[in-house]
Structure formats: structure tokens, C-alpha cells
Enzyme design. Sequence first.
Site, PDB file in Angstrom:
ATOM      1  N   LEU A 109       0.874  -1.168   0.000  1.00  0.00           N
ATOM      2  CA  LEU A 109       0.000   0.000   0.000  1.00  0.00           C
ATOM      3  C   LEU A 109       0.908   1.214   0.000  1.00  0.00           C
ATOM      4  O   LEU A 109       1.979   1.195   0.621  1.00  0.00           O
ATOM      5  CB  LEU A 109      -0.899   0.034   1.245  1.00  0.00           C
ATOM      6  CG  LEU A 109      -1.971  -1.041   1.405  1.00  0.00           C
ATOM      7  CD1 LEU A 109      -2.669  -0.876   2.756  1.00  0.00           C
ATOM      8  CD2 LEU A 109      -2.977  -0.990   0.274  1.00  0.00           C
ATOM      9  N   ASP A 110       0.506   2.268  -0.686  1.00  0.00           N
ATOM     10  CA  ASP A 110       1.297   3.498  -0.657  1.00  0.00           C
ATOM     11  C   ASP A 110       1.446   3.992   0.774  1.00  0.00           C
ATOM     12  O   ASP A 110       0.591   3.760   1.629  1.00  0.00           O
ATOM     13  CB  ASP A 110       0.629   4.582  -1.502  1.00  0.00           C
ATOM     14  CG  ASP A 110       0.646   4.268  -2.986  1.00  0.00           C
ATOM     15  OD1 ASP A 110       1.477   3.445  -3.409  1.00  0.00           O
ATOM     16  OD2 ASP A 110      -0.181   4.845  -3.716  1.00  0.00           O
ATOM     17  N   GLN A 111       2.512   4.715   1.026  1.00  0.00           N
ATOM     18  CA  GLN A 111       2.797   5.215   2.374  1.00  0.00           C
ATOM     19  C   GLN A 111       1.609   5.981   2.954  1.00  0.00           C
ATOM     20  O   GLN A 111       1.266   5.818   4.127  1.00  0.00           O
ATOM     21  CB  GLN A 111       4.029   6.113   2.339  1.00  0.00           C
ATOM     22  CG  GLN A 111       4.355   6.747   3.694  1.00  0.00           C
ATOM     23  CD  GLN A 111       5.660   7.507   3.671  1.00  0.00           C
ATOM     24  OE1 GLN A 111       6.572   7.169   2.916  1.00  0.00           O
ATOM     25  NE2 GLN A 111       5.759   8.550   4.491  1.00  0.00           N
ATOM     26  N   ARG A 169      -4.989   6.418  -7.664  1.00  0.00           N
ATOM     27  CA  ARG A 169      -4.724   7.848  -7.611  1.00  0.00           C
ATOM     28  C   ARG A 169      -4.749   8.467  -9.014  1.00  0.00           C
ATOM     29  O   ARG A 169      -5.292   9.565  -9.221  1.00  0.00           O
ATOM     30  CB  ARG A 169      -3.385   8.087  -6.915  1.00  0.00           C
ATOM     31  CG  ARG A 169      -3.404   7.577  -5.475  1.00  0.00           C
ATOM     32  CD  ARG A 169      -2.021   7.406  -4.873  1.00  0.00           C
ATOM     33  NE  ARG A 169      -1.318   8.662  -4.736  1.00  0.00           N
ATOM     34  CZ  ARG A 169      -0.093   8.758  -4.188  1.00  0.00           C
ATOM     35  NH1 ARG A 169       0.517   7.664  -3.734  1.00  0.00           N
ATOM     36  NH2 ARG A 169       0.490   9.922  -4.090  1.00  0.00           N
TER      37      ARG A 169
END
Length: 214
Positions: A55-57, A157
Site C-alpha cells: 500500500l502506498d505510504q 490515484r
Amino acid sequence: MLDDRILFSDGEAIVIDKPAGLPVTRTKRGGDCIEDRLEELRMGFARSPMIVHRLDQDTSGCLLLARNPKALKRFNRSFSEGLITKVYWAVLDGETDGEEGLIDIPLEKKSTRERGWWVEGSSRGKPARTHWKRLITDGGKTLIEFRPETGRTHQLRVHAQEGLGAPIMGDPVYANGKGPMLLHARSIGVPRQGKAAIEAEARVPDSFGDWTPG
């Protein structure tokens, strides 16, 4: 502590509710990350769990870990075959046309010395498909449910920005980055042969405020 964020646990898997701001793997600049804290989730087993996906930060929510190499191999195969169900919620800085649909925009990674790297839609990119559904619209903002078929870097995103015409609130790359990024891995489902599927749901973080369906 990560063991306070466990949503599901058995002999071959753990699902945790990853907090926003904590990277999954080590970054070039160093600092805290889940990869360096897996011992917290050992819970008496012979080895620490292993990371299955990313997962992205700045994304919060459901993160799947494997207890052993055999389970890791099975989960990786399930991801590659599109058998794992993932649901995300995001608040977009704008309103969308329509109630639901499919975003089918191939994605390509780009980079320059000035900007660093980012992802954008490109006919030369890798296939990326995301199902979406509008949950709430209020004050020029929209709560969207995403169900990705593929798992490309920054897929949701970029699909929000290019496919729906509105970036995710707080996105530091594709929006203004003001405030926390409102992207949350709400749930995950992993089918398994011979045993019950892994099912986990992460509560909506406080950063979403009142953006929850009634």
C-alpha cells in the site's frame, strides 16, 4: 504497536490495518516501516510474517501478510490470477459524472530529475482497470468506492484524476497535498481451497471525518 492493529489472524495469514504515513517497505531516506517491525507480529510462530503486497505510504487500511513461504506463494498466485477482492474508499476533490463505471486506462511510470517519478495514463503503459461507484457527493467533493482489477503503482490515484476528472483529497503527487491523503483500503477478501476465505474490513480512519455512508 502493529499487534494492536490486527484485523484477521490464523496459521497462514494476518491482515493488519496499516496506518497512513507508515511505509510498508524501507525507503531510501530511512525511517520507520512495517518491514522492520514484522517481529511484532510473530505471535509465537517460528518466523515473522512476510509482506504479500504493498500500500502506498499515505494509504491506510487492509494489508495482507503471509505466515510462511507456502502461503506467500499461494497468495501471490491469487493476486496474479485476480482472485483477491480489494475495496478502497477515497474522497475526491470534485464531483463525478454518473453513478458507477469502469476506468480502463493503461499506466506508465515517468520520471525527470526535476519532478522525480510519477505515473500517468499512456497507450504504452501496462493494463490497469478499476471499477468505481459513487457513494456520497457533498460540497463539491465525492466519496468513491474503488474495486481494482489490477494492482499497478498509484493506479487508483491516477484513475481518479484522469478517469474521473478529480484527484484524491490530499494526494501529494497528483493534487495539492494539503492535509492527509483520503485513500483507505477498506476491505480485502482472499479465497482459499479447503478452508474459509480470509475476510477483513478496516474501519474508516478519523481523517475522513464525516465521509462515511449513512
